[in-house]
Scaffold this motif. Structure first.
Motif, PDB file in Angstrom:
ATOM      1  N   LEU A 201      30.371  49.837  46.003  1.00 30.52           N
ATOM      2  CA  LEU A 201      31.164  49.319  47.255  1.00 30.52           C
ATOM      3  C   LEU A 201      32.620  50.349  47.283  1.00 30.52           C
ATOM      4  CD1 LEU A 201      32.996  46.103  47.334  1.00 30.52           C
ATOM      5  CD2 LEU A 201      34.084  46.241  45.595  1.00 30.52           C
ATOM      6  N   THR A 202      32.071  50.583  47.965  1.00 31.51           N
ATOM      7  CA  THR A 202      33.330  51.642  48.897  1.00 31.51           C
ATOM      8  C   THR A 202      35.072  50.955  49.114  1.00 31.51           C
ATOM      9  OG1 THR A 202      32.947  50.707  51.434  1.00 31.51           O
ATOM     10  CG2 THR A 202      31.769  52.319  50.397  1.00 31.51           C
ATOM     11  N   SER A 203      35.645  49.837  48.792  1.00 28.58           N
ATOM     12  CA  SER A 203      36.382  49.189  48.695  1.00 28.58           C
ATOM     13  C   SER A 203      37.029  49.544  46.936  1.00 28.58           C
ATOM     14  CB  SER A 203      37.027  47.952  49.815  1.00 28.58           C
ATOM     15  OG  SER A 203      36.172  47.219  48.621  1.00 28.58           O
ATOM     16  N   SER A 204      38.370  49.367  47.184  1.00 33.63           N
ATOM     17  CA  SER A 204      38.552  49.339  45.543  1.00 33.63           C
ATOM     18  C   SER A 204      38.844  47.904  44.306  1.00 33.63           C
ATOM     19  CB  SER A 204      40.372  48.649  45.690  1.00 33.63           C
ATOM     20  OG  SER A 204      41.087  47.968  46.593  1.00 33.63           O
ATOM     21  N   ALA A 205      39.007  48.141  43.422  1.00 25.90           N
ATOM     22  CA  ALA A 205      38.649  47.153  41.944  1.00 25.90           C
ATOM     23  C   ALA A 205      39.344  46.438  42.998  1.00 25.90           C
ATOM     24  CB  ALA A 205      38.692  48.387  41.348  1.00 25.90           C
ATOM     25  N   ALA A 206      40.904  46.092  42.890  1.00 22.40           N
ATOM     26  CA  ALA A 206      41.630  45.014  43.808  1.00 22.40           C
ATOM     27  C   ALA A 206      40.906  44.534  45.189  1.00 22.40           C
ATOM     28  CB  ALA A 206      42.987  45.841  43.986  1.00 22.40           C
ATOM     29  N   SER A 207      40.433  44.778  45.681  1.00 21.74           N
ATOM     30  CA  SER A 207      39.455  44.108  47.284  1.00 21.74           C
ATOM     31  C   SER A 207      38.314  43.298  46.168  1.00 21.74           C
ATOM     32  CB  SER A 207      38.836  45.290  47.969  1.00 21.74           C
ATOM     33  OG  SER A 207      38.266  44.524  48.863  1.00 21.74           O
ATOM     34  N   LEU A 208      37.531  43.443  45.572  1.00 20.42           N
ATOM     35  CA  LEU A 208      36.881  43.497  44.993  1.00 20.42           C
ATOM     36  C   LEU A 208      36.840  42.252  44.273  1.00 20.42           C
ATOM     37  CD1 LEU A 208      33.930  43.017  44.151  1.00 20.42           C
ATOM     38  CD2 LEU A 208      34.374  44.032  42.331  1.00 20.42           C
ATOM     39  N   GLY A 209      38.492  42.373  42.841  1.00 21.35           N
ATOM     40  CA  GLY A 209      38.659  41.079  42.838  1.00 21.35           C
ATOM     41  C   GLY A 209      39.344  39.775  43.248  1.00 21.35           C
ATOM     42  N   LEU A 210      39.856  40.231  44.239  1.00 22.98           N
ATOM     43  CA  LEU A 210      40.387  39.628  45.241  1.00 22.98           C
ATOM     44  C   LEU A 210      39.622  38.148  45.947  1.00 22.98           C
ATOM     45  CD1 LEU A 210      43.232  39.611  48.067  1.00 22.98           C
ATOM     46  CD2 LEU A 210      41.237  38.639  48.769  1.00 22.98           C
ATOM     47  N   GLN A 211      37.979  39.167  45.855  1.00 19.94           N
ATOM     48  CA  GLN A 211      36.718  38.102  46.915  1.00 19.94           C
ATOM     49  C   GLN A 211      36.907  37.508  45.832  1.00 19.94           C
ATOM     50  OE1 GLN A 211      34.269  40.870  48.846  1.00 19.94           O
ATOM     51  NE2 GLN A 211      35.521  42.560  49.012  1.00 19.94           N
ATOM     52  N   PHE A 212      35.881  38.185  44.494  1.00 20.87           N
ATOM     53  CA  PHE A 212      35.680  36.960  43.305  1.00 20.87           C
ATOM     54  C   PHE A 212      36.720  35.793  43.376  1.00 20.87           C
ATOM     55  CE2 PHE A 212      32.946  41.169  41.040  1.00 20.87           C
ATOM     56  CZ  PHE A 212      32.418  40.717  41.680  1.00 20.87           C
ATOM     57  N   TYR A 213      38.201  36.342  42.907  1.00 20.43           N
ATOM     58  CA  TYR A 213      39.436  34.652  42.518  1.00 20.43           C
ATOM     59  C   TYR A 213      39.148  33.385  44.400  1.00 20.43           C
ATOM     60  CZ  TYR A 213      43.615  32.523  42.758  1.00 20.43           C
ATOM     61  OH  TYR A 213      45.185  32.003  42.440  1.00 20.43           O
ATOM     62  N   VAL A 214      38.947  34.478  45.075  1.00 22.84           N
ATOM     63  CA  VAL A 214      39.004  33.455  46.151  1.00 22.84           C
ATOM     64  C   VAL A 214      37.349  32.373  46.026  1.00 22.84           C
ATOM     65  CG1 VAL A 214      38.831  32.866  48.386  1.00 22.84           C
ATOM     66  CG2 VAL A 214      40.760  34.647  47.590  1.00 22.84           C
ATOM     67  N   GLN A 215      36.316  33.632  45.918  1.00 25.71           N
ATOM     68  CA  GLN A 215      35.428  32.940  45.790  1.00 25.71           C
ATOM     69  C   GLN A 215      34.982  31.639  44.404  1.00 25.71           C
ATOM     70  OE1 GLN A 215      32.559  33.680  47.759  1.00 25.71           O
ATOM     71  NE2 GLN A 215      31.586  31.597  47.254  1.00 25.71           N
ATOM     72  N   ALA A 216      36.075  32.274  43.302  1.00 26.90           N
ATOM     73  CA  ALA A 216      35.874  30.907  42.505  1.00 26.90           C
ATOM     74  C   ALA A 216      36.468  30.202  42.857  1.00 26.90           C
ATOM     75  CB  ALA A 216      36.271  31.832  41.474  1.00 26.90           C
ATOM     76  N   LEU A 217      37.662  29.818  43.699  1.00 26.22           N
ATOM     77  CA  LEU A 217      38.857  28.709  44.086  1.00 26.22           C
ATOM     78  C   LEU A 217      37.341  28.354  44.774  1.00 26.22           C
ATOM     79  CD1 LEU A 217      42.276  30.354  45.622  1.00 26.22           C
ATOM     80  CD2 LEU A 217      41.701  28.729  43.164  1.00 26.22           C
ATOM     81  N   HIS A 218      36.505  28.700  45.739  1.00 31.79           N
ATOM     82  CA  HIS A 218      36.109  27.180  46.955  1.00 31.79           C
ATOM     83  C   HIS A 218      35.259  27.181  45.864  1.00 31.79           C
ATOM     84  CE1 HIS A 218      32.043  27.228  49.564  1.00 31.79           C
ATOM     85  NE2 HIS A 218      33.652  26.928  50.253  1.00 31.79           N
ATOM     86  N   ASP A 219      34.122  27.822  44.573  1.00 35.35           N
ATOM     87  CA  ASP A 219      32.968  27.259  44.571  1.00 35.35           C
ATOM     88  C   ASP A 219      33.237  26.133  43.109  1.00 35.35           C
ATOM     89  OD1 ASP A 219      31.433  28.596  46.172  1.00 35.35           O
ATOM     90  OD2 ASP A 219      31.010  30.835  44.409  1.00 35.35           O
ATOM     91  N   GLU A 220      34.487  27.314  42.509  1.00 31.10           N
ATOM     92  CA  GLU A 220      34.968  26.119  41.392  1.00 31.10           C
ATOM     93  C   GLU A 220      35.543  25.041  41.575  1.00 31.10           C
ATOM     94  OE1 GLU A 220      35.466  28.941  38.320  1.00 31.10           O
ATOM     95  OE2 GLU A 220      33.807  30.678  38.823  1.00 31.10           O
ATOM     96  N   GLN A 221      36.692  25.736  42.647  1.00 33.33           N
ATOM     97  CA  GLN A 221      38.113  24.695  42.369  1.00 33.33           C
ATOM     98  C   GLN A 221      37.972  23.270  43.771  1.00 33.33           C
ATOM     99  OE1 GLN A 221      41.747  25.802  41.461  1.00 33.33           O
ATOM    100  NE2 GLN A 221      40.684  26.783  40.049  1.00 33.33           N
ATOM    101  N   LYS A 222      37.066  23.969  44.226  1.00 35.51           N
ATOM    102  CA  LYS A 222      37.050  23.760  46.084  1.00 35.51           C
ATOM    103  C   LYS A 222      37.816  23.874  46.597  1.00 35.51           C
ATOM    104  CE  LYS A 222      33.048  21.943  44.001  1.00 35.51           C
ATOM    105  NZ  LYS A 222      31.584  22.926  44.038  1.00 35.51           N
ATOM    106  N   VAL A 223      38.922  24.353  47.060  1.00 35.28           N
ATOM    107  CA  VAL A 223      39.642  25.110  47.647  1.00 35.28           C
ATOM    108  C   VAL A 223      39.312  25.476  48.673  1.00 35.28           C
ATOM    109  CG1 VAL A 223      42.040  26.333  47.474  1.00 35.28           C
ATOM    110  CG2 VAL A 223      41.587  24.958  45.334  1.00 35.28           C
ATOM    111  N   ASP A 224      38.937  25.231  50.188  1.00 33.92           N
ATOM    112  CA  ASP A 224      38.762  26.126  51.196  1.00 33.92           C
ATOM    113  C   ASP A 224      39.858  26.737  51.494  1.00 33.92           C
ATOM    114  OD1 ASP A 224      38.807  26.735  53.202  1.00 33.92           O
ATOM    115  OD2 ASP A 224      38.882  24.670  54.780  1.00 33.92           O
ATOM    116  N   PRO A 225      40.412  28.057  51.316  1.00 33.10           N
ATOM    117  CA  PRO A 225      41.317  29.449  51.519  1.00 33.10           C
ATOM    118  C   PRO A 225      41.721  29.368  52.740  1.00 33.10           C
ATOM    119  CG  PRO A 225      38.471  29.484  51.804  1.00 33.10           C
ATOM    120  CD  PRO A 225      38.254  28.708  50.986  1.00 33.10           C
ATOM    121  N   THR A 226      40.446  28.577  54.056  1.00 36.33           N
ATOM    122  CA  THR A 226      41.066  28.580  55.484  1.00 36.33           C
ATOM    123  C   THR A 226      43.204  27.564  55.093  1.00 36.33           C
ATOM    124  OG1 THR A 226      40.347  27.051  55.801  1.00 36.33           O
ATOM    125  CG2 THR A 226      39.027  29.086  56.393  1.00 36.33           C
ATOM    126  N   GLU A 227      43.106  26.342  54.037  1.00 34.28           N
ATOM    127  CA  GLU A 227      43.990  25.866  54.572  1.00 34.28           C
ATOM    128  C   GLU A 227      45.117  26.966  53.978  1.00 34.28           C
ATOM    129  OE1 GLU A 227      43.327  22.807  51.499  1.00 34.28           O
ATOM    130  OE2 GLU A 227      41.676  22.335  52.785  1.00 34.28           O
TER     131      GLU A 227
END
Length: 205
Positions: free
Chosen positions: A140-166
């Motif tokens: 991963l060429t970006s930072s660990a914080a960037s990866l963590g952010l991606q995992f967080y938003v993906q979890a919001l979408h998959d587990e809590q059914k939150v649409d991040p575009t909102e």
């Protein structure tokens, strides 16, 4: 003392190439048995890329660069450009790696293929590594914080059914384990706030 060869396949852009090469330098400096071959996908002529590659090739004799056949994009499929690029280069990668393996088998003193190191955008090349029976590692060429952010938003979408575009224009603040301070939701990367781009991202995850 057994020698090993890693094949690196970076995303074809100077920002991804530089950080990947820096990791390669660290690896070869730590172990004299290791050699690395970069397979470079060329899209457009970029003098910065060529100058950078020349400088590294001169300074490190155990880091080599092989240029793959230039890909000509299909103007009728602009949205699938990068996917098409990776798929079209699989035969070229297989051919280059086959040459490495053949040379190694014909000369016992040469390093043997040990694995592929892939940019996160090149993960479909795992199929090629599997054909050679070697492991793949994702860099991963970006930072660990960037990866963590991606995992967080993906979890919001998959587990809590939150649409991040909102969150576009929202005053909400997001508390993430990867960040020391809350992040204003409206400052999420634009790709996460764009409905079409976010949908494509979730489908590929």
């Amino acid at each position: 003392m057994k020698k090993a060869e890693l094949v690196f396949i970076p995303r074809p852009s100077i920002s991804h190439l530089v950080s990947t090469v820096e990791v390669a330098k660290l690896l070869v400096d730590r172990d004299e048995r290791l050699s690395i071959t970069f397979l470079i996908m060329k899209i457009n002529f970029d003098p910065k890329v060529d100058t950078f590659i020349d400088s590294v090739s001169t300074a490190r004799n155990r880091i080599r660069f092989n240029h793959l056949t230039k890909y000509e994009p299909d103007p009728n499929q602009p949205n699938n450009f990068f996917v098409s690029l990776i798929e079209s280069q699989k035969p070229n990668v297989k051919e280059e790696v086959s040459r490495l393996v053949s040379r190694s088998e014909s000369s016992p003193g040469l390093p043997t293929l040990a694995g592929f190191v892939l940019d996160k955008f090149c993960t479909s090349m795992i199929d090629v590594a599997n054909e050679f029976g070697v492991p793949s590692y994702i860099f991963l060429t970006s930072s660990a914080a960037s990866l963590g952010l991606q995992f967080y938003v993906q979890a919001l979408h998959d587990e809590q059914k939150v649409d991040p575009t909102e969150f576009k224009g929202s005053d909400a603040e997001l508390v993430m384990p990867c960040l020391a301070n809350p992040l204003p939701a409206k400052l999420l990367p634009s790709v996460m706030l764009n409905k079409k781009m976010a949908a494509n991202s979730h489908q590929s995850s």
